[in-house]
Motif scaffolding. Structure first.
Motif, PDB file in Angstrom:
ATOM      1  N   HIS A  16       0.846  -1.191   0.000  1.00 11.48           N
ATOM      2  CA  HIS A  16       0.000   0.000   0.000  1.00 11.48           C
ATOM      3  C   HIS A  16       0.882   1.242   0.000  1.00 11.48           C
ATOM      4  O   HIS A  16       1.921   1.297   0.657  1.00 11.48           O
ATOM      5  N   LYS A  17       0.469   2.256  -0.727  1.00 15.26           N
ATOM      6  CA  LYS A  17       1.222   3.495  -0.804  1.00 15.26           C
ATOM      7  C   LYS A  17       1.084   4.294   0.497  1.00 15.26           C
ATOM      8  O   LYS A  17       0.061   4.196   1.190  1.00 15.26           O
ATOM      9  N   ARG A  18       2.090   5.089   0.801  1.00 15.98           N
ATOM     10  CA  ARG A  18       2.064   5.899   2.018  1.00 15.98           C
ATOM     11  C   ARG A  18       0.874   6.851   2.025  1.00 15.98           C
ATOM     12  O   ARG A  18       0.235   7.066   3.060  1.00 15.98           O
ATOM     13  N   GLU A  19       0.565   7.406   0.861  1.00 16.11           N
ATOM     14  CA  GLU A  19      -0.551   8.340   0.782  1.00 16.11           C
ATOM     15  C   GLU A  19      -1.873   7.651   1.141  1.00 16.11           C
ATOM     16  O   GLU A  19      -2.744   8.251   1.784  1.00 16.11           O
ATOM     17  N   GLU A  20      -2.006   6.403   0.746  1.00 14.17           N
ATOM     18  CA  GLU A  20      -3.215   5.642   1.065  1.00 14.17           C
ATOM     19  C   GLU A  20      -3.320   5.410   2.570  1.00 14.17           C
ATOM     20  O   GLU A  20      -4.404   5.533   3.166  1.00 14.17           O
ATOM     21  N   ASP A  22      -1.897   7.252   4.842  1.00 15.05           N
ATOM     22  CA  ASP A  22      -2.127   8.552   5.482  1.00 15.05           C
ATOM     23  C   ASP A  22      -3.637   8.806   5.625  1.00 15.05           C
ATOM     24  O   ASP A  22      -4.099   9.377   6.622  1.00 15.05           O
ATOM     25  N   ARG A  23      -4.386   8.367   4.613  1.00 12.11           N
ATOM     26  CA  ARG A  23      -5.841   8.554   4.641  1.00 12.11           C
ATOM     27  C   ARG A  23      -6.538   7.528   5.529  1.00 12.11           C
ATOM     28  O   ARG A  23      -7.571   7.817   6.124  1.00 12.11           O
ATOM     29  N   LYS A 223       9.143  12.409   4.608  1.00  9.98           N
ATOM     30  CA  LYS A 223       9.141  12.379   3.143  1.00  9.98           C
ATOM     31  C   LYS A 223      10.489  11.912   2.586  1.00  9.98           C
ATOM     32  O   LYS A 223      10.572  11.468   1.438  1.00  9.98           O
ATOM     33  N   ASN A 257       2.847   2.274   8.803  1.00 12.56           N
ATOM     34  CA  ASN A 257       2.183   3.370   8.089  1.00 12.56           C
ATOM     35  C   ASN A 257       3.101   4.133   7.143  1.00 12.56           C
ATOM     36  O   ASN A 257       2.650   5.051   6.446  1.00 12.56           O
ATOM     37  N   GLY A 259       4.159   2.547   4.643  1.00 12.02           N
ATOM     38  CA  GLY A 259       3.720   1.955   3.389  1.00 12.02           C
ATOM     39  C   GLY A 259       4.784   1.117   2.712  1.00 12.02           C
ATOM     40  O   GLY A 259       5.862   0.894   3.234  1.00 12.02           O
TER      41      GLY A 259
END
Length: 309
Positions: A16-20, A22-23, A223, A257, A259
């Motif tokens: 899973h991507k970090r942005e996903e 994060d949400r 980041k 988290n 990712g």
């Protein structure tokens, strides 16, 4: 147990991507997800660690370690539910060579492309084994040869060997009751010094320079922390999570988290956090693991064997 809980926490959201995340961040164990596994299911990270732990309980025998890896791959031994899943390419290739009769210490991949985190994720039992035999002084040729050979069963490139050496050195310092920041700082520095003195590894230490300044590294923004399956990314991410948190659950949740290679980053971080904070600080989480009794029994078996050292 610290490694296994981190692994199981990361399995459902691997890739899973970090942005996903994060949400929709992970706060506790999940079920199903990436590999459609029940809650508390651990992956190859823990399975291969248990293979090594069980083998070292009978002494140091590289052929036996590979035999146990083979049992895992072929029959699902040392797995939570009887089937091996999420097998890394370099590890698969090494087991194939072993099955064809290649000597154990020649099976590991030694190309730059073979620097995944497959040996780093399972090297932790070597730290306990070396601590039992050498105490906290493990940055010597005899001890590091053991680390390098165990890594080299699947991952023989110097970059992977260095990552395992750094990790074991830090783990041993923590086992010896060292504080987190000092153990990481001294562990990295003495390991890099050791590898710089060896012509076979000196050219590869440049990949780990960021770890040498502990305070500066801990202040790196998220980041700039990568959490891929590349061995350098994995050890950096794991140590960053350890240095920037203050409890076992906080450490592994931060790792998950991030990712991408969630199970391995959390396993590598969780192994060190487990030593640092003690099992009592996360035993309730450990009790949620599938076959937690198997993991504990193998730990106890190893401990009993090494009590005389």
């Amino acid at each position: 147990m610290g490694l296994a809980v981190g692994d199981a926490m990361g399995v459902p959201v691997e890739f899973h991507k970090r942005e996903e995340l994060d949400r929709d961040p992970v706060f506790d164990f999940r079920e199903h997800g990436t590999f459609d596994q029940p809650l508390g299911t651990w992956s190859d990270d823990t399975s291969l660690t248990l293979c090594l732990l069980d083998s070292l309980s009978g002494g140091l025998d590289y052929g036996d370690i590979m035999d146990k890896f083979q049992q895992w791959g072929d029959t699902g031994a040392y797995t939570p539910l009887g089937t091996a899943f999420d097998m890394g390419r370099t590890t698969i290739n090494s087991l194939y060579k072993f099955k064809l009769g290649v000597a154990p210490l020649m099976c590991g991949g030694d190309e730059a492309a073979d620097n995944g985190n497959g040996s780093l994720m399972r090297i932790l039992p070597a730290a306990f084994y070396l601590y039992a035999h050498y105490g906290t002084d493990v940055m010597n040729d005899a001890a590091m040869e053991i680390v390098h050979r165990i890594s080299g069963l699947t991952h023989r490139h110097p970059r992977s060997l260095i990552a395992c050496g750094i990790y074991v050195n830090i783990a041993v310092a923590l086992i010896g009751k060292g504080m987190i920041k000092e153990s990481v700082s001294t562990g990295v520095r003495t390991a890099i010094d050791y590898y710089n003195r060896n012509p076979k590894t000196a050219g590869e230490t440049k990949y780990y320079q960021r770890l040498l300044q502990t305070d500066k590294f801990a202040a790196v923004p998220v980041k700039n922390i990568r959490s891929s399956g590349y061995v350098v990314d994995t050890i950096e991410a794991a140590l960053w999570c350890l240095l920037t948190t203050f409890s076992y659950p906080e450490c592994i949740l931060k790792a998950v988290n991030l990712g991408e290679d969630t199970d391995t980053v959390a396993a590598v971080a969780g192994g060190l956090a487990g030593i640092s904070y003690g099992y009592a600080s996360f035993s309730e989480m450990g009790g949620k693991l599938v076959k937690s009794g198997l993991i504990l029994s193998l730990c106890e078996k190893f401990e009993q064997v090494n009590q005389g050292h």
